[in-house]
Scaffold this motif. Structure first.
Motif, PDB file in Angstrom:
ATOM      1  N   LEU A 110     -15.541   7.457  12.691  1.00 11.15           N
ATOM      2  CA  LEU A 110     -15.325   7.719  14.122  1.00 11.15           C
ATOM      3  C   LEU A 110     -15.664   9.158  14.520  1.00 11.15           C
ATOM      4  O   LEU A 110     -15.474   9.542  15.670  1.00 11.15           O
ATOM      5  N   HIS A 111     -16.118   9.935  13.545  1.00 13.21           N
ATOM      6  CA  HIS A 111     -16.446  11.351  13.782  1.00 13.21           C
ATOM      7  C   HIS A 111     -15.228  12.131  14.292  1.00 13.21           C
ATOM      8  O   HIS A 111     -15.288  12.826  15.311  1.00 13.21           O
ATOM      9  N   LEU A 112     -14.139  11.960  13.570  1.00 17.70           N
ATOM     10  CA  LEU A 112     -12.911  12.709  13.853  1.00 17.70           C
ATOM     11  C   LEU A 112     -12.557  13.505  12.607  1.00 17.70           C
ATOM     12  O   LEU A 112     -12.926  13.141  11.497  1.00 17.70           O
ATOM     13  N   GLU A 113     -11.793  14.562  12.821  1.00 15.44           N
ATOM     14  CA  GLU A 113     -11.208  15.278  11.691  1.00 15.44           C
ATOM     15  C   GLU A 113      -9.725  14.880  11.644  1.00 15.44           C
ATOM     16  O   GLU A 113      -9.075  14.871  12.697  1.00 15.44           O
ATOM     17  N   VAL A 114      -9.239  14.547  10.459  1.00 19.14           N
ATOM     18  CA  VAL A 114      -7.854  14.105  10.370  1.00 19.14           C
ATOM     19  C   VAL A 114      -7.042  15.049   9.493  1.00 19.14           C
ATOM     20  O   VAL A 114      -7.479  15.452   8.423  1.00 19.14           O
ATOM     21  N   ASP A 115      -5.867  15.409   9.984  1.00 17.71           N
ATOM     22  CA  ASP A 115      -4.908  16.196   9.209  1.00 17.71           C
ATOM     23  C   ASP A 115      -3.713  15.262   8.982  1.00 17.71           C
ATOM     24  O   ASP A 115      -2.981  14.949   9.926  1.00 17.71           O
ATOM     25  N   PHE A 116      -3.559  14.748   7.752  1.00 16.47           N
ATOM     26  CA  PHE A 116      -2.584  13.702   7.447  1.00 16.47           C
ATOM     27  C   PHE A 116      -1.376  14.309   6.755  1.00 16.47           C
ATOM     28  O   PHE A 116      -1.513  14.953   5.709  1.00 16.47           O
ATOM     29  N   ARG A 117      -0.175  14.146   7.328  1.00 12.20           N
ATOM     30  CA  ARG A 117       1.020  14.778   6.753  1.00 12.20           C
ATOM     31  C   ARG A 117       2.221  13.839   6.788  1.00 12.20           C
ATOM     32  O   ARG A 117       2.308  12.953   7.647  1.00 12.20           O
ATOM     33  N   GLN A 118       3.153  14.090   5.874  1.00 19.11           N
ATOM     34  CA  GLN A 118       4.426  13.335   5.853  1.00 19.11           C
ATOM     35  C   GLN A 118       5.559  14.288   5.520  1.00 19.11           C
ATOM     36  O   GLN A 118       5.413  15.174   4.670  1.00 19.11           O
ATOM     37  N   SER A 119       6.685  14.108   6.198  1.00 16.56           N
ATOM     38  CA  SER A 119       7.885  14.855   5.829  1.00 16.56           C
ATOM     39  C   SER A 119       9.120  14.006   6.083  1.00 16.56           C
ATOM     40  O   SER A 119       9.150  13.183   6.992  1.00 16.56           O
ATOM     41  N   ASN A 120      10.133  14.261   5.254  1.00 16.85           N
ATOM     42  CA  ASN A 120      11.427  13.609   5.460  1.00 16.85           C
ATOM     43  C   ASN A 120      12.327  14.438   6.364  1.00 16.85           C
ATOM     44  O   ASN A 120      13.423  13.999   6.714  1.00 16.85           O
ATOM     45  N   ALA A 121      11.863  15.637   6.739  1.00 22.11           N
ATOM     46  CA  ALA A 121      12.713  16.573   7.489  1.00 22.11           C
ATOM     47  C   ALA A 121      12.283  16.648   8.952  1.00 22.11           C
ATOM     48  O   ALA A 121      11.122  16.955   9.261  1.00 22.11           O
ATOM     49  N   ARG A 141      -4.706  23.592  18.018  1.00 20.89           N
ATOM     50  CA  ARG A 141      -5.981  23.195  17.406  1.00 20.89           C
ATOM     51  C   ARG A 141      -6.191  21.680  17.313  1.00 20.89           C
ATOM     52  O   ARG A 141      -7.304  21.241  17.085  1.00 20.89           O
ATOM     53  N   VAL A 142      -5.125  20.872  17.493  1.00 15.91           N
ATOM     54  CA  VAL A 142      -5.367  19.426  17.446  1.00 15.91           C
ATOM     55  C   VAL A 142      -5.667  18.895  18.855  1.00 15.91           C
ATOM     56  O   VAL A 142      -5.196  19.436  19.850  1.00 15.91           O
ATOM     57  N   ASP A 143      -6.454  17.820  18.866  1.00 13.59           N
ATOM     58  CA  ASP A 143      -6.808  17.200  20.156  1.00 13.59           C
ATOM     59  C   ASP A 143      -5.949  15.979  20.446  1.00 13.59           C
ATOM     60  O   ASP A 143      -5.861  15.546  21.589  1.00 13.59           O
ATOM     61  N   GLY A 144      -5.335  15.415  19.413  1.00 15.95           N
ATOM     62  CA  GLY A 144      -4.498  14.240  19.606  1.00 15.95           C
ATOM     63  C   GLY A 144      -3.570  14.048  18.418  1.00 15.95           C
ATOM     64  O   GLY A 144      -3.796  14.626  17.348  1.00 15.95           O
ATOM     65  N   GLU A 161       0.834  -1.205   0.000  1.00 14.76           N
ATOM     66  CA  GLU A 161       0.000   0.000   0.000  1.00 14.76           C
ATOM     67  C   GLU A 161       0.872   1.261   0.000  1.00 14.76           C
ATOM     68  O   GLU A 161       1.928   1.294   0.625  1.00 14.76           O
ATOM     69  N   THR A 162       0.396   2.266  -0.696  1.00 14.09           N
ATOM     70  CA  THR A 162       1.128   3.538  -0.776  1.00 14.09           C
ATOM     71  C   THR A 162       0.704   4.442   0.381  1.00 14.09           C
ATOM     72  O   THR A 162      -0.288   4.165   1.085  1.00 14.09           O
ATOM     73  N   LEU A 163       1.426   5.557   0.519  1.00 15.75           N
ATOM     74  CA  LEU A 163       1.050   6.520   1.570  1.00 15.75           C
ATOM     75  C   LEU A 163      -0.334   7.116   1.282  1.00 15.75           C
ATOM     76  O   LEU A 163      -1.098   7.402   2.209  1.00 15.75           O
ATOM     77  N   ASP A 164      -0.649   7.280  -0.005  1.00 18.45           N
ATOM     78  CA  ASP A 164      -1.992   7.762  -0.361  1.00 18.45           C
ATOM     79  C   ASP A 164      -3.059   6.764   0.094  1.00 18.45           C
ATOM     80  O   ASP A 164      -4.140   7.163   0.549  1.00 18.45           O
ATOM     81  N   ASP A 165      -2.755   5.468  -0.033  1.00 19.73           N
ATOM     82  CA  ASP A 165      -3.698   4.446   0.449  1.00 19.73           C
ATOM     83  C   ASP A 165      -3.888   4.585   1.967  1.00 19.73           C
ATOM     84  O   ASP A 165      -5.008   4.470   2.478  1.00 19.73           O
ATOM     85  N   VAL A 166      -2.779   4.843   2.681  1.00 17.78           N
ATOM     86  CA  VAL A 166      -2.867   4.986   4.146  1.00 17.78           C
ATOM     87  C   VAL A 166      -3.693   6.229   4.493  1.00 17.78           C
ATOM     88  O   VAL A 166      -4.529   6.197   5.406  1.00 17.78           O
ATOM     89  N   ALA A 167      -3.464   7.306   3.744  1.00 15.38           N
ATOM     90  CA  ALA A 167      -4.231   8.536   3.990  1.00 15.38           C
ATOM     91  C   ALA A 167      -5.725   8.273   3.789  1.00 15.38           C
ATOM     92  O   ALA A 167      -6.567   8.728   4.580  1.00 15.38           O
ATOM     93  N   ARG A 168      -6.044   7.507   2.744  1.00 13.11           N
ATOM     94  CA  ARG A 168      -7.454   7.190   2.464  1.00 13.11           C
ATOM     95  C   ARG A 168      -8.040   6.339   3.595  1.00 13.11           C
ATOM     96  O   ARG A 168      -9.148   6.609   4.073  1.00 13.11           O
ATOM     97  N   LEU A 169      -7.270   5.339   4.047  1.00 14.75           N
ATOM     98  CA  LEU A 169      -7.723   4.497   5.171  1.00 14.75           C
ATOM     99  C   LEU A 169      -8.034   5.374   6.392  1.00 14.75           C
ATOM    100  O   LEU A 169      -9.041   5.168   7.080  1.00 14.75           O
ATOM    101  N   CYS A 170      -7.136   6.326   6.656  1.00 15.62           N
ATOM    102  CA  CYS A 170      -7.306   7.208   7.829  1.00 15.62           C
ATOM    103  C   CYS A 170      -8.538   8.094   7.664  1.00 15.62           C
ATOM    104  O   CYS A 170      -9.293   8.299   8.622  1.00 15.62           O
ATOM    105  N   ARG A 171      -8.736   8.619   6.454  1.00 17.14           N
ATOM    106  CA  ARG A 171      -9.904   9.497   6.234  1.00 17.14           C
ATOM    107  C   ARG A 171     -11.196   8.717   6.387  1.00 17.14           C
ATOM    108  O   ARG A 171     -12.166   9.221   6.962  1.00 17.14           O
TER     109      ARG A 171
END
Ligand code: DQA
Length: 159
Positions: free
Chosen positions: A44-55, A69-72, A28-38
């Motif tokens: 689950l009635h959550l808002e998700v902010d999905f990010r990746q960085s190499n830095a 602004r994030v709860d977890g 699975e790609t990172l886009d697939d993981v982002a989709r799974l999370c969304r």
């Protein structure tokens, strides 16, 4: 009504998921993981902010930027898990629930992957469940946040 917000943070080399060592990390790609999370977040009635960085500094800057602004936070810090006191310090400074995720079972792998700087500041650690670990982390986060959020009145619930 504002939904609880969860930052899902991914560290170095996770952008290569799907092609990177598929025997360990799957196809699975990172886009697939982002989709799974969304999808999980919607259920689950959550808002998700999905990010990746190499830095490392960018991951820390994002933790600072979103801290009010994030709860977890769900974090797979990749190799920074094993090296970065700075990321652990940033997570501690924010004082929001943290769940650590690793796609592979790091404890079955090389000894240098057995130590985590993130684990001591995490509420929970999920390893070796593949990309499903992200969904499990969001499910647990929803439970933790529901326990902490103010209970809605019956009138609000019926609306
Ligand atoms: C990883 C495990 C780390 O040891 C490794 O450096 C990664 C991925 C995992 O998801 O299994 O980049 O965090």
């Amino acid at each position: 009504m504002q939904l609880p917000s969860v930052l899902v943070l991914n560290g170095p080399n996770l952008n290569l998921l799907g092609t990177r060592e598929p025997a360990i990390y799957g196809s699975e790609t990172l886009d697939d993981v982002a989709r799974l999370c969304r999808e999980a977040a919607e259920r689950l009635h959550l808002e998700v902010d999905f990010r990746q960085s190499n830095a490392e500094h960018e991951l820390i800057d994002w933790l600072h930027e979103t801290r009010t602004r994030v709860d977890g936070i769900v974090i797979n810090a990749g190799a920074y898990t094993h090296t970065s006191l700075a990321i652990a310090d940033a997570l501690s400074a924010i004082a929001k629930p943290v769940i650590e995720v690793h796609i592979s079972n790091v404890h079955k792998r090389e000894a240098f992957r057995h130590h985590s700087f993130v684990s001591p500041v995490a509420e929970a650690v999920i390893v070796g469940c593949g990309t499903q670990g992200y969904v499990l982390a969001l499910e647990r986060m929803a439970t933790l946040l529901a326990a902490k959020l103010p209970v809605k009145s019956a009138v609000e619930v019926s609306q």
